[in-house]
Scaffold this active site. Structure first.
Site, PDB file in Angstrom:
ATOM      1  N   SER A   1     104.411   4.868 107.679  1.00 11.60           N
ATOM      2  CA  SER A   1     103.653   4.229 106.598  1.00 11.60           C
ATOM      3  C   SER A   1     102.655   3.190 107.099  1.00 11.60           C
ATOM      4  CB  SER A   1     104.603   3.575 105.589  1.00 11.60           C
ATOM      5  OG  SER A   1     105.195   2.412 106.123  1.00 11.60           O
TER       6      SER A   1
ATOM      7  N   LYS B   1     105.238  -3.766 105.844  1.00 10.22           N
ATOM      8  CA  LYS B   1     104.043  -3.544 105.027  1.00 10.22           C
ATOM      9  C   LYS B   1     103.039  -4.665 105.269  1.00 10.22           C
ATOM     10  CE  LYS B   1     106.031  -0.024 103.015  1.00 10.22           C
ATOM     11  NZ  LYS B   1     105.615   1.345 103.320  1.00 10.22           N
TER      12      LYS B   1
END
Length: 199
Positions: free
Chosen positions: A61, A108
């Protein structure tokens, strides 16, 4: 005759005293070692809990910024000093809405902070109406438009750097998150050596 017996008794007494002294010395040394090990373990636990630790990247990701298998130096102390800022890469607890047991922690990028409005339009990211330049992403956002989303007090909006279709489970899926879920800031890549450096 009694003289020799006295000498033997004296030797036996000296031998017993030496054994007792040696036994006390060993016990004392063992206790010193035990105390040192316990103190060292306590320091390690405190540093790991409140100072820093290492984290391994799992998944894709955050491609191309971070690759699977890289080791990150995570600054946990910073979370006690200030709230996350836009652009920082953070390690966070998985929100309940996601609930993937194989990934209890996520990595993230912070896109928006309290008071911001974030939106995705035609493959581009906008924060407070301004188009954001994202040199860390290698493609426009392929998942379609999202937002606008208001970020409330004590919250952040996070996204993975991988903007390919369905490549990142992030705030577009689970919404804004409380900063209490942030476990630390990823400051460095430590391994592999050819990728080592500051983030």
């Amino acid at each position: 005759m009694s003289f020799f017996v006295g000498r033997e008794d004296s030797k036996r007494q000296v031998s017993v005293q030496g054994y007792v002294h040696e036994s006390k010395s060993f016990t004392h040394e063992l206790w010193d070692w035990t105390k040192s090990i316990l103190v060292a373990l306590l320091v390690v636990i405190i540093v790991h809990q409140f100072g820093f630790n290492l984290s391994t990247v799992r998944g894709h990701s955050m491609d191309p910024t971070l690759r699977e298998g890289e080791w990150l130096f995570v600054n946990k102390a910073i979370t006690y000093l200030k709230a996350p800022s836009r652009g920082e890469i953070v390690i966070l607890e998985e929100p309940e809405k996601l609930a993937l047991p194989q990934h209890p922690l996520l990595v993230k990028r912070v896109i928006a902070i309290a008071g911001d409005e974030v939106q995705g339009r035609q493959g581009a990211l906008y924060v407070n109406g301004d188009k954001v330049t994202e040199p860390y992403a290698d493609t426009p956002i392929e998942d379609g438009d999202f937002g606008p989303t208001e970020v409330g007090p004590g919250q952040i909006f996070v996204m993975g750097d991988n903007r390919h279709l369905a490549a990142s489970a992030d705030s577009r899926m689970f919404g804004v998150i409380p900063i209490s879920l942030v476990q630390g800031r990823a400051d460095f890549v430590l391994w592999p050596l050819d990728m080592a450096g500051k983030l």
